[in-house]
Design a protein around this motif. Structure first.
Motif, PDB file in Angstrom:
ATOM      1  N   TYR A 155       0.865  -1.183   0.000  1.00  0.00           N
ATOM      2  CA  TYR A 155       0.000   0.000   0.000  1.00  0.00           C
ATOM      3  C   TYR A 155       0.902   1.232   0.000  1.00  0.00           C
ATOM      4  O   TYR A 155       1.572   1.525   0.984  1.00  0.00           O
ATOM      5  CB  TYR A 155      -0.939  -0.019   1.205  1.00  0.00           C
ATOM      6  CG  TYR A 155      -1.870  -1.216   1.161  1.00  0.00           C
ATOM      7  CD1 TYR A 155      -3.042  -1.172   0.413  1.00  0.00           C
ATOM      8  CD2 TYR A 155      -1.532  -2.401   1.826  1.00  0.00           C
ATOM      9  CE1 TYR A 155      -3.872  -2.284   0.341  1.00  0.00           C
ATOM     10  CE2 TYR A 155      -2.357  -3.510   1.756  1.00  0.00           C
ATOM     11  CZ  TYR A 155      -3.526  -3.447   1.004  1.00  0.00           C
ATOM     12  OH  TYR A 155      -4.347  -4.550   0.922  1.00  0.00           O
ATOM     13  N   GLU A 175      -9.935   0.495   6.960  1.00  0.00           N
ATOM     14  CA  GLU A 175     -10.443   0.106   5.639  1.00  0.00           C
ATOM     15  C   GLU A 175     -10.171  -1.356   5.320  1.00  0.00           C
ATOM     16  O   GLU A 175     -10.984  -2.019   4.687  1.00  0.00           O
ATOM     17  CB  GLU A 175      -9.800   0.994   4.570  1.00  0.00           C
ATOM     18  CG  GLU A 175     -10.321   0.750   3.162  1.00  0.00           C
ATOM     19  CD  GLU A 175      -9.844   1.792   2.174  1.00  0.00           C
ATOM     20  OE1 GLU A 175      -9.401   1.412   1.077  1.00  0.00           O
ATOM     21  OE2 GLU A 175      -9.920   2.998   2.503  1.00  0.00           O
ATOM     22  N   LEU A 176      -9.024  -1.884   5.769  1.00  0.00           N
ATOM     23  CA  LEU A 176      -8.619  -3.235   5.403  1.00  0.00           C
ATOM     24  C   LEU A 176      -8.920  -4.280   6.468  1.00  0.00           C
ATOM     25  O   LEU A 176      -8.786  -5.478   6.210  1.00  0.00           O
ATOM     26  CB  LEU A 176      -7.121  -3.263   5.099  1.00  0.00           C
ATOM     27  CG  LEU A 176      -6.624  -2.327   3.991  1.00  0.00           C
ATOM     28  CD1 LEU A 176      -5.099  -2.355   3.924  1.00  0.00           C
ATOM     29  CD2 LEU A 176      -7.228  -2.715   2.649  1.00  0.00           C
TER      30      LEU A 176
END
Length: 325
Positions: free
Chosen positions: A60, A85-86
């Protein structure tokens, strides 16, 4: 997912980050989940070839039009948003000043527990808990602890984990991630980097270090150590006692409040071996102590020791090496 923070210099991962990836990969295996990496900086997007051998499956790359240098709160906020988010279970970082600072910001935002300077982490309860050992009090003691939390933050103690490649090389994909940042996140940031005027190999990068302490006797006697270091392709360091005497610049200090070194060999001359100094040289593969005191702490902790006057031993050692090269 286990997410590892990777620091790099012009697209080349720092050794301490590769050490942290060894720890992160072990955690990912224990939790049967994937290993990802978060990188910052323009060259971060080109790290797939560098990180693939270490088992990273996803990179990322954090990009932002206002994030062109190190900004601790902004980096921490970026990791915070990635975690949300992940669904990241753990963030692992190197035990550097930057790694500690960034995870501290992320921990405050996530209200997540953080354990620094870990030397061993075991996954228990299917990843709900970590049983770990970590350095405390500058490495003078080892703490055994349990870490629990929905998201856990850990840093790997410098030079305690080996740099090990994964059993098989991965081909990580690179995803750009643009965080939402405001002025508060960018209040503190690096505006410029100035190169030091000091010549020679930096202590943290040297494969051979010759250190001198109070036993050297004075600034003029470091010439003997300089000669030996030059012959071996290394550099000279010093203990805090020598720095306090004004014999060497602070950049040469090895120890808790100085440089952390990890050379192939550290030749310690006239150094007593106080705890604070040993913290700085514990990453050395081999320690050779030269000291008149056979009971000195550094002699007890060294791999090899020469009991004698460094003013006699060092010149003879230098001459012997010169005759064989």
């Amino acid at each position: 997912m286990i997410l590892g923070l990777v620091e790099h210099e012009s697209g080349v991962p720092e050794e301490t980050s590769l050490e942290a990836l060894t720890m992160a990969r072990e955690l990912a295996a224990g939790e049967e989940t994937e290993l990802g990496a978060v990188v910052f900086g323009e060259e971060g997007g080109a790290l797939e070839g560098e990180l693939g051998p270490y088992g990273v499956e996803e990179i990322y790359h954090v990009t932002h039009d206002r994030l062109d240098g190190y900004a601790p709160a902004a980096w921490g906020e970026s990791i915070t948003q990635l975690v949300s988010e992940l669904g990241v279970s753990t963030v692992a970082a190197p035990g550097t000043d930057r790694g500690h600072e960034v995870l501290a910001h992320a921990g405050a935002a996530l209200d997540a527990p953080m354990a620094t300077d870990c030397i061993a982490v075991d996954v228990v309860d299917e990843g709900e808990t970590y049983e770990l050992r970590r350095h405390r009090w500058g490495g003078s003691l080892v703490e055994h602890a349990r870490l629990e939390g929905e998201t856990k933050l850990v840093t790997a103690a410098e030079h305690e984990y080996p740099i090990e490649e994964a059993a098989s090389t991965t081909e990580p994909t690179v995803s750009e991630f643009t965080p939402s940042l405001d002025d508060a996140h960018l209040r503190v940031r690096v505006e410029r980097v100035e190169t030091a005027d000091e010549e020679g190999i930096p202590l943290g990068e040297a494969r051979v270090v010759v250190g001198g302490g109070r036993g050297v006797g004075g600034p003029e006697d470091y010439d003997k150590l300089e000669e030996l270091a030059d012959l071996l392709g290394g550099t000279v360091g010093a203990s805090r006692a020598a720095i306090n005497e004004g014999w060497r610049p602070h950049d040469d200090q090895i120890g808790l409040t100085g440089a952390q070194i990890s050379p192939d060999i550290y030749i310690a001359c006239g150094i007593s071996g106080a705890v604070q100094h040993m913290v700085g040289c514990k990453g050395a593969d081999t320690i050779l102590a030269i000291n008149t005191d056979s009971e000195a702490a550094i002699v007890q902790k060294a791999d090899y020791a020469v009991i004698g006057d460094l003013h006699e031993v060092v010149p003879e050692l230098t001459e012997a090496i010169r005759e064989t090269t």
